[in-house]
Design a protein around this motif. Structure first.
Motif, PDB file in Angstrom:
ATOM      1  N   ASP A 565       0.840  -1.201   0.000  1.00  0.00           N
ATOM      2  CA  ASP A 565       0.000   0.000   0.000  1.00  0.00           C
ATOM      3  C   ASP A 565       0.875   1.251   0.000  1.00  0.00           C
ATOM      4  O   ASP A 565       1.616   1.498   0.959  1.00  0.00           O
ATOM      5  CB  ASP A 565      -0.904  -0.003   1.234  1.00  0.00           C
ATOM      6  CG  ASP A 565      -1.968   1.084   1.173  1.00  0.00           C
ATOM      7  OD1 ASP A 565      -1.757   2.081   0.463  1.00  0.00           O
ATOM      8  OD2 ASP A 565      -3.007   0.937   1.843  1.00  0.00           O
ATOM      9  N   PRO A 566       0.829   2.084  -1.075  1.00  0.00           N
ATOM     10  CA  PRO A 566       1.709   3.261  -1.159  1.00  0.00           C
ATOM     11  C   PRO A 566       1.358   4.355  -0.156  1.00  0.00           C
ATOM     12  O   PRO A 566       2.189   5.227   0.118  1.00  0.00           O
ATOM     13  CB  PRO A 566       1.503   3.743  -2.607  1.00  0.00           C
ATOM     14  CG  PRO A 566       0.129   3.257  -2.967  1.00  0.00           C
ATOM     15  CD  PRO A 566      -0.056   1.951  -2.257  1.00  0.00           C
ATOM     16  N   MET A 568       0.750   3.902   2.987  1.00  0.00           N
ATOM     17  CA  MET A 568       1.202   3.546   4.335  1.00  0.00           C
ATOM     18  C   MET A 568       2.723   3.575   4.419  1.00  0.00           C
ATOM     19  O   MET A 568       3.409   3.034   3.537  1.00  0.00           O
ATOM     20  CB  MET A 568       0.684   2.171   4.732  1.00  0.00           C
ATOM     21  CG  MET A 568      -0.831   2.111   4.910  1.00  0.00           C
ATOM     22  SD  MET A 568      -1.433   3.262   6.152  1.00  0.00           S
ATOM     23  CE  MET A 568      -0.640   2.613   7.631  1.00  0.00           C
ATOM     24  N   PRO A 569       3.272   4.194   5.459  1.00  0.00           N
ATOM     25  CA  PRO A 569       4.740   4.313   5.579  1.00  0.00           C
ATOM     26  C   PRO A 569       5.433   2.975   5.792  1.00  0.00           C
ATOM     27  O   PRO A 569       6.558   2.781   5.323  1.00  0.00           O
ATOM     28  CB  PRO A 569       4.913   5.206   6.819  1.00  0.00           C
ATOM     29  CG  PRO A 569       3.583   5.850   7.037  1.00  0.00           C
ATOM     30  CD  PRO A 569       2.563   4.901   6.531  1.00  0.00           C
ATOM     31  N   LEU A 570       4.777   2.072   6.512  1.00  0.00           N
ATOM     32  CA  LEU A 570       5.372   0.774   6.829  1.00  0.00           C
ATOM     33  C   LEU A 570       4.404  -0.343   6.453  1.00  0.00           C
ATOM     34  O   LEU A 570       3.183  -0.134   6.398  1.00  0.00           O
ATOM     35  CB  LEU A 570       5.693   0.691   8.329  1.00  0.00           C
ATOM     36  CG  LEU A 570       6.783   1.623   8.862  1.00  0.00           C
ATOM     37  CD1 LEU A 570       6.816   1.557  10.386  1.00  0.00           C
ATOM     38  CD2 LEU A 570       8.144   1.284   8.270  1.00  0.00           C
ATOM     39  N   PRO A 571       4.910  -1.555   6.201  1.00  0.00           N
ATOM     40  CA  PRO A 571       4.021  -2.680   5.894  1.00  0.00           C
ATOM     41  C   PRO A 571       3.263  -3.142   7.140  1.00  0.00           C
ATOM     42  O   PRO A 571       3.676  -2.872   8.279  1.00  0.00           O
ATOM     43  CB  PRO A 571       4.983  -3.763   5.405  1.00  0.00           C
ATOM     44  CG  PRO A 571       6.287  -3.437   6.055  1.00  0.00           C
ATOM     45  CD  PRO A 571       6.337  -1.950   6.144  1.00  0.00           C
ATOM     46  N   PHE A 572       2.161  -3.832   6.914  1.00  0.00           N
ATOM     47  CA  PHE A 572       1.395  -4.397   8.035  1.00  0.00           C
ATOM     48  C   PHE A 572       2.213  -5.492   8.713  1.00  0.00           C
ATOM     49  O   PHE A 572       2.305  -5.538   9.942  1.00  0.00           O
ATOM     50  CB  PHE A 572       0.073  -4.965   7.514  1.00  0.00           C
ATOM     51  CG  PHE A 572      -0.767  -5.587   8.587  1.00  0.00           C
ATOM     52  CD1 PHE A 572      -1.629  -4.824   9.344  1.00  0.00           C
ATOM     53  CD2 PHE A 572      -0.685  -6.956   8.849  1.00  0.00           C
ATOM     54  CE1 PHE A 572      -2.407  -5.400  10.348  1.00  0.00           C
ATOM     55  CE2 PHE A 572      -1.445  -7.544   9.844  1.00  0.00           C
ATOM     56  CZ  PHE A 572      -2.321  -6.757  10.594  1.00  0.00           C
ATOM     57  N   ASP A 573       2.804  -6.360   7.924  1.00  0.00           N
ATOM     58  CA  ASP A 573       3.645  -7.436   8.433  1.00  0.00           C
ATOM     59  C   ASP A 573       5.059  -6.890   8.660  1.00  0.00           C
ATOM     60  O   ASP A 573       5.754  -6.507   7.724  1.00  0.00           O
ATOM     61  CB  ASP A 573       3.674  -8.590   7.428  1.00  0.00           C
ATOM     62  CG  ASP A 573       4.443  -9.799   7.946  1.00  0.00           C
ATOM     63  OD1 ASP A 573       5.079  -9.689   9.020  1.00  0.00           O
ATOM     64  OD2 ASP A 573       4.400 -10.851   7.284  1.00  0.00           O
ATOM     65  N   LEU A 574       5.453  -6.850   9.921  1.00  0.00           N
ATOM     66  CA  LEU A 574       6.725  -6.220  10.289  1.00  0.00           C
ATOM     67  C   LEU A 574       7.888  -7.202  10.395  1.00  0.00           C
ATOM     68  O   LEU A 574       8.992  -6.810  10.803  1.00  0.00           O
ATOM     69  CB  LEU A 574       6.557  -5.492  11.632  1.00  0.00           C
ATOM     70  CG  LEU A 574       5.519  -4.364  11.647  1.00  0.00           C
ATOM     71  CD1 LEU A 574       5.252  -3.928  13.083  1.00  0.00           C
ATOM     72  CD2 LEU A 574       5.976  -3.184  10.809  1.00  0.00           C
ATOM     73  N   SER A 575       7.668  -8.449  10.051  1.00  0.00           N
ATOM     74  CA  SER A 575       8.693  -9.472  10.283  1.00  0.00           C
ATOM     75  C   SER A 575       9.998  -9.161   9.547  1.00  0.00           C
ATOM     76  O   SER A 575      11.103  -9.351  10.099  1.00  0.00           O
ATOM     77  CB  SER A 575       8.165 -10.851   9.873  1.00  0.00           C
ATOM     78  OG  SER A 575       7.720 -10.845   8.532  1.00  0.00           O
ATOM     79  N   GLU A 576       9.923  -8.668   8.310  1.00  0.00           N
ATOM     80  CA  GLU A 576      11.141  -8.387   7.537  1.00  0.00           C
ATOM     81  C   GLU A 576      11.922  -7.232   8.170  1.00  0.00           C
ATOM     82  O   GLU A 576      13.163  -7.285   8.264  1.00  0.00           O
ATOM     83  CB  GLU A 576      10.768  -8.064   6.086  1.00  0.00           C
ATOM     84  CG  GLU A 576      11.953  -8.008   5.133  1.00  0.00           C
ATOM     85  CD  GLU A 576      12.541  -6.609   5.035  1.00  0.00           C
ATOM     86  OE1 GLU A 576      13.747  -6.493   4.724  1.00  0.00           O
ATOM     87  OE2 GLU A 576      11.785  -5.636   5.279  1.00  0.00           O
TER      88      GLU A 576
END
Length: 588
Positions: A565-566, A568-576
């Motif tokens: 999603d452009p 949103m600053p960060l992804p929903f899944d933070l694992s990476e």
């Protein structure tokens, strides 16, 4: 929440887990000690009932229906029926020992605009009660947030609340005068006189246990109660001499005929429980609780009488006929005896047919319990330290019942004003360059960064996800929370941007920051907590119980977005990202 308060909060949460295990151990030990025996309890028909009430349950006060002002019953009962008819009373999907359960009782929270009440990992959002001169009854556009029916219903509940605020004060003061006279008359008595050494030890043990207790097991197993462990508040107890300020009422509704099974009260044999043994929690210490009880006829159901019950009723009728035909040949004294026995049984049967509140001294098997019948329109107050030292349950009657339970809820961390202030504190550290339209963090002090990330998690998991999990159900009836939650989500998105800026600082090899490792630790802990909580909420929204709800009541997994999603600053899944920060810390 200050750093010291935050540490205390998580320390209390750990202590809550420990006390849960200790509580279950104590309960098992108590049941083993009792064996097949039952602790005695007294009802109004029993000798010594009033003496027991005065000596062991003095903080309980009953106000019969005639004590309320003329016309108030009609308005309040009409309000409760309106909430039920409009579908505002809903069963909550609560969290008990890491699993979701539905409450047996249907509920709604009415109270001060912007207030919430948290129990069993569930935050309820108020439908504001409407009273003269209150701007809280309107939305941001100046329009009424509810239609006229709901406004009238909430106003009636506010009127009941006003009566309780003044009446509880009068009752408490009157009882205090009576108690002070009694203390003066018995000033030469030795402390604890009349109590056995065993009872004194039990009471001292109970005081120690009360500091650890959170929620009674029966309540948690069924998800029926209203208790939840929470960090202790620094707020002082309410001034008894002043006006009691109830700020919320939890409306409950239950029809026992619609329940497939209700638990038997396990210690005293009091009967079927609608709500298990518990303390009311998340209240200002030593504040009173006022309860209005309204029983109403339920729809008759044939399946309510089993074949066995039918046989029992037939035998009772046969016995009555035999007594009538044989009455001529018996002496006068014998019918009187039979009549006395019959009236006694009839009295017990009549008591168990109506709703009752049961009380017991917490973790005490020596003091008899108390079962107080409630006629429709009756009220009862729990004052002084009764809610702390005792537990109460609600025993089901034969009809459906509403209750309006008025409380002084902890408001230090549970109001819209509080969380708006927290959002402002976090966003103060965000600098926007108007010319370059770029953003940066004003301060990189570890304490400031920790404070911001704490607020970030609090907003997402204590407010946004709680609201979209089930709080948004009330948007169908009341628009009061709609715009505030939209603004809160915008503020939260800015906090996501601030986390992205912190990540950029931590990962920038060219930027030398003497606190860089500490910043990375703060970021890693915040992201790890966030990832775990997001997964928990996703699991709850997709649980088998959640899937049984109709669309308008089903949990909504929000905020949620795709990793690409452009906007949103960060992804929903933070694992990476978590892996990147961990690798960075490993290299430092």
């Amino acid at each position: 929440m200050k750093p010291r308060q935050r540490k205390q909060y998580f320390r209390n949460m750990k202590r809550s887990d420990d006390s849960e295990r200790e509580k279950r151990r104590k309960r098992r030990r108590l049941i083993q000690e009792l064996g097949e025996q039952r602790i005695p309890y007294l009802s109004p028909a029993d000798p010594g009932f009033q003496e027991l009430w005065d000596s062991s349950y003095a903080g309980l006060a009953l106000r019969q229906s005639s004590a309320l002002p003329d016309g108030l019953h009609e308005r309040v009962q009409s309000a409760l029926r309106t909430l039920q008819r409009r579908g505002c009373l809903l069963r909550d999907l609560v969290r008990v020992r890491d699993r979701d359960v539905f409450t047996a009782v249907s509920r709604a929270l009415v109270g001060q605009p912007g207030y919430t009440y948290r129990y069993l990992d569930t935050r309820l959002f108020t439908i504001p009660w409407h009273c003269e001169g209150e701007e809280g009854q309107k939305d941001e556009k100046g329009k009424p947030c509810c239609d006229s029916d709901l406004r009238d219903a909430c106003k009636a509940l506010w009127e009941l609340n006003q009566f309780f605020c003044s009446d509880v004060k009068q009752q408490t003061n009157a009882r205090g005068v009576k108690r002070s006279r009694s203390d003066t008359e018995n000033s030469e008595d030795t402390p604890g006189e009349g109590m056995s050494e065993e009872s004194v030890k039990d009471r001292l043990l109970e005081e120690k246990q009360e500091k650890e207790e959170e929620v009674e097991e029966e309540e948690e197993d069924s998800g029926q109660g209203c208790s939840h462990s929470s960090p202790p508040s620094s707020a002082p107890p309410p001034d008894v001499a002043g006006l009691v300020q109830f700020n919320i009422t939890l409306i409950n509704y239950m029809d026992p005929t619609a329940m497939t099974q209700l638990k038997e009260e396990p210690y005293y044999g009091m009967g079927k429980m609608a709500v298990g043994w518990h303390h009311d929690e998340n209240l200002v210490p030593l504040s009173p609780v006022a309860v209005y009880s309204y029983s109403c006829p339920a729809e008759p159901k044939n399946e309510g009488v089993t074949e066995k019950d039918g046989e029992g009723q037939s035998k009772e009728k046969e016995k009555e006929k035999e007594a009538e035909t044989e009455g001529e040949g018996t002496s006068k004294e014998e019918p009187k005896k039979e009549e006395g026995e019959g009236s006694g049984k009839e009295e017990v049967k009549k008591e168990k047919a109506c709703w009752r509140v049961g009380l017991k001294v917490a973790w005490d098997i020596h003091t008899p319990g108390l079962a107080l019948p409630l006629q429709s329109g009756d009220c009862y107050y729990m004052t002084d330290d009764l809610n702390r030292t005792h537990q109460h349950c609600v025993l089901a009657g034969d009809t459906a019942r509403f209750s309006s339970t008025h409380r002084v809820a902890q408001c230090c961390t549970g109001t819209l004003d509080y969380i708006k202030k927290r959002c402002s504190e976090a966003l103060e550290n965000l600098h926007t360059d108007s010319e370059k339209t770029t953003k940066s963090l004003k301060s990189l002090l570890p304490s400031t960064l920790q404070h911001i990330e704490d607020i970030h998690n609090e907003v997402e998991f204590e407010w946004l996800r709680q609201y979209w999990f089930q709080g948004r159900r009330y948007a169908r009836f009341c628009s009061w929370w709609t715009k505030p939650m939209e603004q809160m989500e915008k503020d939260w998105k800015e906090m996501e941007r601030m986390t992205q800026l912190l990540l950029a600082v931590v990962e920038d090899e060219n930027t030398v920051q003497e606190n860089r490792r500490e910043m990375a630790d703060i970021l890693l802990n915040a992201l790890t907590d966030r990832q775990q909580h997001r997964q928990t909420w996703r699991d709850r929204c997709q649980s088998s119980l959640a899937q049984t709800l109709p669309p308008e009541e089903a949990p909504f997994d929000r905020p949620y977005w795709s990793n690409e999603d452009p906007d949103m600053p960060l992804p929903f899944d933070l694992s990476e990202i978590i892996n990147r920060v961990e690798s960075l810390l490993w290299r430092m």
